[in-house]
Write a protein that holds these residues in place. Structure first.
Motif, short mmCIF file in Angstrom:
data_model
loop_
_atom_site.label_atom_id
_atom_site.label_comp_id
_atom_site.label_asym_id
_atom_site.label_seq_id
_atom_site.Cartn_x
_atom_site.Cartn_y
_atom_site.Cartn_z
N ASN A 157 5.37 -10.49 -6.96
CA ASN A 157 4.26 -9.70 -6.39
C ASN A 157 3.48 -9.01 -7.49
O ASN A 157 3.53 -7.79 -7.63
N LYS A 158 2.74 -9.75 -8.25
CA LYS A 158 2.04 -9.21 -9.42
C LYS A 158 1.03 -8.11 -9.09
O LYS A 158 0.84 -7.21 -9.87
N GLY A 159 0.40 -8.13 -7.92
CA GLY A 159 -0.64 -7.17 -7.60
C GLY A 159 -0.15 -5.89 -6.96
O GLY A 159 -0.94 -4.97 -6.75
N LEU A 160 1.14 -5.79 -6.66
CA LEU A 160 1.64 -4.59 -5.99
C LEU A 160 2.02 -3.51 -7.00
O LEU A 160 2.09 -3.75 -8.20
N LYS A 161 2.31 -2.32 -6.49
CA LYS A 161 2.58 -1.16 -7.34
C LYS A 161 4.07 -0.82 -7.34
O LYS A 161 4.82 -1.25 -6.46
N ASP A 164 5.46 0.49 -4.16
CA ASP A 164 5.79 -0.56 -3.19
C ASP A 164 7.18 -1.14 -3.48
O ASP A 164 7.97 -1.35 -2.57
#
Length: 191
Positions: A157-161, A164
């Motif tokens: 999940n490269k775009g998550l923080k 998260d």
């Protein structure tokens, strides 16, 4: 979502091993039950599981510490058997390598398996270990389940923080079974 049971003598060994507990919880349980409360998280887990299954209190014996620790370390000093990474060793390596020196796991393992070599060899090995770490992904030891989970989460999940990832981790560790990241853990982010 099932709730993780409180660590107590009422649990079976299988129930206990089916959930994630912090090392602090394991240490506290050991102290309450009169079990040895020292050792790695894996050692504590095995000691508690054995106690819950048999009622027997296991005692871990420590390996003999080096009695021949040199009083002064130089580049020509030989690495002692059963080396203990002491403050004396840390000070030596900080002076030889620089303030950024730290005892990483690979270097500690190198020291323990290379008794009889010189501290000059150790300084060279440290530089090689750091160089190798830049080129490869390090293996995370089994007891660091959180780190393993977070790494796997971001690989998928490269775009998550980070928030998260932590929210998913907290959800996952409350479930029975393994604590490895799975794509289905993302469901908690929808609620």
């Amino acid at each position: 979502m099932s709730t993780r049971p409180t660590l107590s003598v009422k649990l079976t060994a299988a129930e206990f091993k089916n959930y994630y507990y912090l090392k602090e919880e394991l240490v506290s349980f050991c102290r309450e039950c009169g079990l040895q409360a020292t050792g790695s998280k894996n050692e504590l887990t095995e000691r508690i599981a054995h106690y819950l299954e048999t009622g027997e209190k296991l005692i871990r014996t420590k390996p003999a510490k080096s009695k021949n620790s040199p009083s002064v370390l130089t580049m020509d000093t030989l690495i002692e058997e059963n080396i203990v990474c002491s403050e004396q060793h840390r000070a030596f390596f900080k002076q030889a390598i620089g303030k950024s020196f730290s005892f990483n796991v690979q270097f500690q393992n190198w020291l323990k398996s290379n008794a009889g070599k010189t501290y000059q060899d150790a300084v060279i090995a440290y530089a090689q270990i750091l160089e190798a770490k830049k080129k490869t992904t390090t293996t995370i030891d089994r007891q660091f389940e959180y780190n393993t989970y977070i790494r796997a989460f971001f690989a998928d999940n490269k775009g998550l923080k980070l928030e998260d990832a932590i929210r998913c981790w907290r959800y996952k560790k409350g479930l029975p079974g393994h604590n490895a990241y799975e794509k289905s853990d993302l469901e908690i982010l929808k609620s």
